[in-house]
Enzyme design. Structure first.
Site, PDB file in Angstrom:
ATOM      1  N   GLY A 175     -14.086  -5.656   5.111  1.00 34.13           N
ATOM      2  CA  GLY A 175     -12.952  -6.554   4.915  1.00 34.13           C
ATOM      3  C   GLY A 175     -12.612  -7.277   6.202  1.00 34.13           C
ATOM      4  O   GLY A 175     -12.863  -6.757   7.296  1.00 34.13           O
ATOM      5  N   ARG A 215       4.186   1.381  -1.431  1.00 39.63           N
ATOM      6  CA  ARG A 215       5.248   1.406  -2.429  1.00 39.63           C
ATOM      7  C   ARG A 215       4.963   0.406  -3.550  1.00 39.63           C
ATOM      8  O   ARG A 215       4.228  -0.570  -3.382  1.00 39.63           O
ATOM      9  CB  ARG A 215       6.591   1.089  -1.785  1.00 39.63           C
ATOM     10  CG  ARG A 215       6.705  -0.334  -1.252  1.00 39.63           C
ATOM     11  CD  ARG A 215       7.984  -0.577  -0.473  1.00 39.63           C
ATOM     12  NE  ARG A 215       7.965   0.158   0.786  1.00 39.63           N
ATOM     13  CZ  ARG A 215       8.740   1.205   1.031  1.00 39.63           C
ATOM     14  NH1 ARG A 215       9.584   1.649   0.125  1.00 39.63           N
ATOM     15  NH2 ARG A 215       8.676   1.811   2.216  1.00 39.63           N
ATOM     16  N   CYS A 228       0.821  -1.208   0.000  1.00 38.37           N
ATOM     17  CA  CYS A 228       0.000   0.000   0.000  1.00 38.37           C
ATOM     18  C   CYS A 228       0.855   1.258   0.000  1.00 38.37           C
ATOM     19  O   CYS A 228       0.365   2.343  -0.338  1.00 38.37           O
ATOM     20  CB  CYS A 228      -0.949   0.000   1.194  1.00 38.37           C
ATOM     21  SG  CYS A 228      -0.113  -0.086   2.792  1.00 38.37           S
ATOM     22  N   LYS A 258      -5.791  -9.275   7.096  1.00 42.42           N
ATOM     23  CA  LYS A 258      -4.791  -8.930   8.115  1.00 42.42           C
ATOM     24  C   LYS A 258      -4.939  -7.486   8.583  1.00 42.42           C
ATOM     25  O   LYS A 258      -4.812  -7.193   9.772  1.00 42.42           O
ATOM     26  CB  LYS A 258      -3.389  -9.147   7.542  1.00 42.42           C
ATOM     27  CG  LYS A 258      -3.037 -10.608   7.283  1.00 42.42           C
ATOM     28  CD  LYS A 258      -1.619 -10.743   6.744  1.00 42.42           C
ATOM     29  CE  LYS A 258      -1.272 -12.201   6.490  1.00 42.42           C
ATOM     30  NZ  LYS A 258       0.097 -12.349   5.936  1.00 42.42           N
ATOM     31  N   MET A 259      -5.182  -6.580   7.624  1.00 49.87           N
ATOM     32  CA  MET A 259      -5.326  -5.171   7.998  1.00 49.87           C
ATOM     33  C   MET A 259      -6.520  -4.986   8.927  1.00 49.87           C
ATOM     34  O   MET A 259      -6.456  -4.225   9.904  1.00 49.87           O
ATOM     35  CB  MET A 259      -5.508  -4.317   6.735  1.00 49.87           C
ATOM     36  CG  MET A 259      -4.378  -4.449   5.726  1.00 49.87           C
ATOM     37  SD  MET A 259      -2.950  -3.452   6.167  1.00 49.87           S
ATOM     38  CE  MET A 259      -3.421  -1.876   5.501  1.00 49.87           C
ATOM     39  N   GLN A 283       4.914  -5.013   9.495  1.00 50.06           N
ATOM     40  CA  GLN A 283       4.297  -5.736   8.386  1.00 50.06           C
ATOM     41  C   GLN A 283       5.204  -5.806   7.166  1.00 50.06           C
ATOM     42  O   GLN A 283       5.160  -6.766   6.404  1.00 50.06           O
ATOM     43  CB  GLN A 283       2.973  -5.073   8.013  1.00 50.06           C
ATOM     44  CG  GLN A 283       2.105  -5.926   7.096  1.00 50.06           C
ATOM     45  CD  GLN A 283       0.728  -5.325   6.886  1.00 50.06           C
ATOM     46  OE1 GLN A 283       0.454  -4.231   7.336  1.00 50.06           O
ATOM     47  NE2 GLN A 283      -0.128  -6.049   6.192  1.00 50.06           N
TER      48      GLN A 283
END
Length: 614
Positions: free
Chosen positions: A367, A228, A226, A370-371, A292
Site C-alpha cells: 500500500g 471505530r 480502523c 497515508k498510513m 489522524q
C-alpha cells in the site's frame, strides 16, 4: 426556381457550416464564384453592347438612335437571361449536389479533421439547445439507489436501549430532539466485528441518507475508521431512534443483533456530545493524542454537508468538535510526541525483533496511502532504510520514494507482491483493499526467514478490514499482528499523556457549554419573534384608535410624533424580556425563561405576524 432549389438544398454541405469542417468541406467563396464562369464575361459583354456612343464615321448619333439602341440591347439581355438563366442555375445545382456527395465520402474516410472552419454546426447547436431546455438533470449522473429501511427484528423491538436517563441536561427539553451515538470501538470490540461493520468513506453519504429514511431518525452521520464505527443520530424519540440505527447496522453488515449487542455502546444527549468532542481531541483513540482522528472528524462534516440526512444539529456539533480538537492540540501538550497507528505498528515491530533494531532486516510495505507514508516516516526515524513498497500503481509509490531520498526504497507493482513477501522478513499491510491479500497457503512454501529475525516472518496488518488471513498464525514460520495488538505500545503512551488529557477535558467542557447554548438559542428564536410580533400588533391597533379619535386634521409631523412615541414605548417594554431570551447563562435556566415568557404573554404561532385588531 428548380435550379435555386437544388443550390440551396446542396449548399449547406458544399459550404462549411460546422465549427469542425474538414478540408474536403472547406469550399471558399472564390471556388463558388469559379463555379459560375460566365459572370465576369457576361458583364463585359453587356458593357460592350450597351456602350455605343458614336456612329460608324466617328460622329455622334442622335439621341433617339442611342435610346433605340439601348432599348434593343435591354430586350436582348432580357431574352438571353430568360433563356440561359434556368439552364445555368440547374447546372449549378447539379454541381453543388455532386460536391455534397463527394464531400460526404471524403469526410467519412477521415478520422481526424485536418482543418477547423469557423462555421456553425447546426446539429451541435440544436443538441445544446435541447440540453438547456432539459435543464441540469440531463447531464447529472444517475442517482444512487438507497435501500429502504428493513423490517425490525422482533428481538430488537423488545430491546430497551440503555442510557434512557442521563445525569446531564435533557436535550428533549432544550430542543425537542435527542442527540445520540451508537457504535463499536477498539476498546471493547474485536476487529472481526469492526471490519464487518466498516463503511468506506465514499459510501458515507449513502449510509447517511439510508439512515435518514428510517421513521424515527431526523439526522444522521457516520464515522468509520480502523478503530471505530459510530453512527450519530438526532431523533425526537431516543429509544426508537437507537433501534432504527441498530436495525440499519445489522442489515448493512450482516452481523446479527444477538452478535452485535454485547459490543454496542450508547451515548445520549450531553454524553454523546462529550464523546464526539473527546474523539476529535484524540482522547478516545487507541493511541491518546493521535492526530489522524481530527482529519477524519473533518471528513464527517465535509461529507455530511453533501448528504440530505445531515442536518443543522449534527453540522453544528461536528463543527464544535473540530474547533475543540484544534484547541486541545494547541493549548495542551497532548500532541507532543504523539504517535499514530502507523508509528505504533513500527514501534511494535521493532519490539518483536530479536535484535530490537532494523539492521539487516528486509522490510516490505503493501500500500502507498497515508498510513504507508506515516510508516515510512517512522521507520526512517528508527534507522530502517531498506524497504520495498508494493502498490497497484506506480505514481503514489514513487512519490514516497522521492519524499524520502535518504532511504533505499524500491517500488514494485501488485503482481510482484508474493515475490516481495518471500524476500522480506517484516511485512506491513496498509492497503485500502476490502479483500484478503495474504493467506497461509500463499506463505507456506516460501523460504524461511533467516535466524536474524528468529526464523519468523512477521506481518503487521493495520488495515480495516484486514488484508491478511488469521490462519497465517498456524504456520511455524509466520505470525500476524493486527490493530488490536498495538495495545502493548498504547499503555506506555497513556501514562505519558495523563496530565495533558486532564487539561484537555477542562477545555472540552467549555466547548460543550457553547454547543448547548447554541441549541437553547434556537428555541428562543420563535419566542422572540412571537413576543415582538404581538407587541407590534398591540402598538398598531392602539395607534389606529388614537388616530381615529384625533380626527383627520393631523399633520405629517404630528403623525410621526405618534408613531415614534408608540414605537419607543414598545421597545422599552420589550428590552428586559429580550435580554433574558438572549442571555448566555445556564442552559436549563434559559429554557425555563423561554417557557415562562411564553406563558406570561400568552404567545402563539399566530403572534409571529403583526396584525391590526379592532
Amino acid at each position: 426556381m428548380a435550379g435555386w432549389g437544388l443550390v440551396f438544398m446542396a449548399m449547406p454541405s458544399a459550404i462549411p457550416t460546422s465549427l469542425y469542417a474538414t478540408q474536403a468541406q472547406a469550399v471558399t467563396r472564390a471556388s463558388v464564384a469559379e463555379a459560375m464562369p460566365m459572370s465576369g464575361n457576361w458583364q463585359a459583354r453587356t458593357r460592350a453592347e450597351v456602350n455605343v456612343p458614336a456612329g460608324a464615321a466617328g460622329q455622334m448619333l442622335p439621341l433617339w438612335q442611342v435610346e433605340r439602341a439601348h432599348s434593343h440591347t435591354s430586350s436582348g439581355l432580357e431574352r438571353a437571361l430568360t433563356t440561359v438563366g434556368p439552364i445555368l442555375l440547374a447546372l449549378a445545382g447539379l454541381w453543388a449536389v455532386w460536391r455534397r456527395l463527394t464531400s460526404a465520402t471524403a469526410t467519412s474516410r477521415q478520422t481526424v479533421p485536418t482543418e477547423q472552419g469557423w462555421g456553425i454546426d447546426m446539429t451541435m447547436a440544436m443538441a445544446a439547445q435541447a440540453a438547456v431546455e432539459a435543464g441540469p438533470q440531463a447531464s447529472e449522473a444517475p442517482a444512487v439507489t438507497l435501500r429502504p429501511p428493513a423490517p425490525r427484528d422482533p428481538k430488537l423491538d423488545a430491546w430497551t436501549p440503555a442510557g434512557g436517563k442521563t445525569a446531564g441536561k435533557d436535550y428533549g427539553e432544550i430542543a425537542k430532539q435527542h442527540i445520540f451515538t451508537v457504535g463499536v470501538s477498539v476498546h471493547s470490540t474485536p476487529v472481526e466485528i469492526r471490519e464487518r461493520l466498516a463503511v468506506p468513506k465514499e459510501r458515507w453519504p449513502v449510509a447517511i441518507d439510508e439512515l435518514a429514511l428510517h421513521p424515527h431518525v431526523q439526522e444522521a452521520a457516520v464515522l468509520s475508521t480502523c478503530n471505530r464505527m459510530e453512527v450519530y443520530g438526532v431523533a425526537p424519540d431516543y429509544e426508537n431512534g437507537v433501534r432504527d440505527v441498530v436495525n440499519w447496522m445489522t442489515h448493512h453488515s450482516g452481523v446479527s443483533f444477538e452478535e452485535l449487542a454485547p459490543y454496542l455502546f450508547l451515548k445520549k444527549d450531553g454524553e454523546a456530545v462529550d464523546h464526539v468532542l473527546q474523539v476529535s481531541a484524540g482522547l478516545d483513540s487507541l493511541i491518546v493524542g493521535e492526530g489522524q482522528i481530527l482529519s477524519q472528524v473533518k471528513s464527517v462534516h465535509q461529507v455530511g454537508s453533501e448528504a440530505k440526512g445531515f442536518g443543522q444539529y449534527l453540522a453544528a456539533m461536528f463543527m464544535q468538535a473540530i474547533t475543540a480538537g484544534k484547541r486541545v492540540r494547541s493549548e495542551t501538550n497532548i500532541a507532543t510526541g504523539a504517535v499514530s497507528v502507523s508509528s505504533a505498528a513500527a514501534e511494535l515491530a521493532q519490539m518483536k525483533l530479536p535484535s530490537n533494531n532494523w539492521e539487516g532486516v528486509n522490510v516490505a510495505i503493501i500500500g502507498a496511502g497515508k498510513m504507508s507514508k506515516l510508516l515510512v516516516k517512522h521507520l526512517v526515524s528508527k534507522n530502517c532504510l531498506n524497504m520495498t513498497i508494493v502498490n497497484r500503481s506506480l505514481p503514489r509509490a514513487e512519490e514516497l520514494q522521492q519524499e524520502f531520498p535518504e532511504a533505499n526504497i524500491k517500488v514494485e507493482l501488485s503482481p510482484k507482491m508474493m515475490d516481495v513477501v518471500a524476500a522480506s522478513d517484516v511485512i506491513f499491510v496498509a492497503s485500502s483493499s476490502t479483500e484478503i491479500l495474504l493467506q497461509a497457503s500463499d506463505v507456506a512454501n516460501m523460504p524461511p526467514p533467516p535466524s536474524l529475525v528468529g526464523g519468523v516472518r512477521r506481518f503487521f496488518d493495520i488495515s480495516v478490514p484486514r488484508n491478511t488471513s488469521k490462519d497465517l498464525n498456524d504456520l511455524p514460520t509466520a505470525h500476524v499482528y493486527n490493530v488490536d495488538d498495538l495495545k502493548e505500545v498504547v499503555e506506555m503512551n497513556k501514562e505519558a499523556r495523563a496530565q495533558a488529557a486532564a487539561d484537555a477535558l477542562i477545555l472540552l467542557e467549555e466547548e460543550k457549554a457553547q454547543f448547548e447554548g447554541w441549541m437553547a438559542s434556537l428555541q428562543a428564536v420563535p419566542t422572540i419573534k412571537r413576543l415582538r410580533g404581538k407587541a407590534e400588533s398591540i402598538r398598531l391597533s392602539e395607534l389606529e384608535k388614537a388616530k381615529s379619535k384625533l380626527g383627520e386634521d393631523l399633520s405629517a409631523k404630528q403623525l410621526k410624533v405618534l408613531e415614534d412615541l408608540s414605537r419607543g414605548i414598545m421597545n422599552k417594554m420589550l428590552h428586559a424580556p429580550m435580554q433574558a431570551l438572549r442571555s448566555e447563562g445556564d442552559v436549563q435556566a434559559h429554557v425555563q425563561t423561554i417557557h415562562v415568557l411564553g406563558k406570561v404573554f400568552g404567545l402563539t404561532e399566530e403572534d409571529e405576524t403583526p396584525r391590526v385588531t379592532k
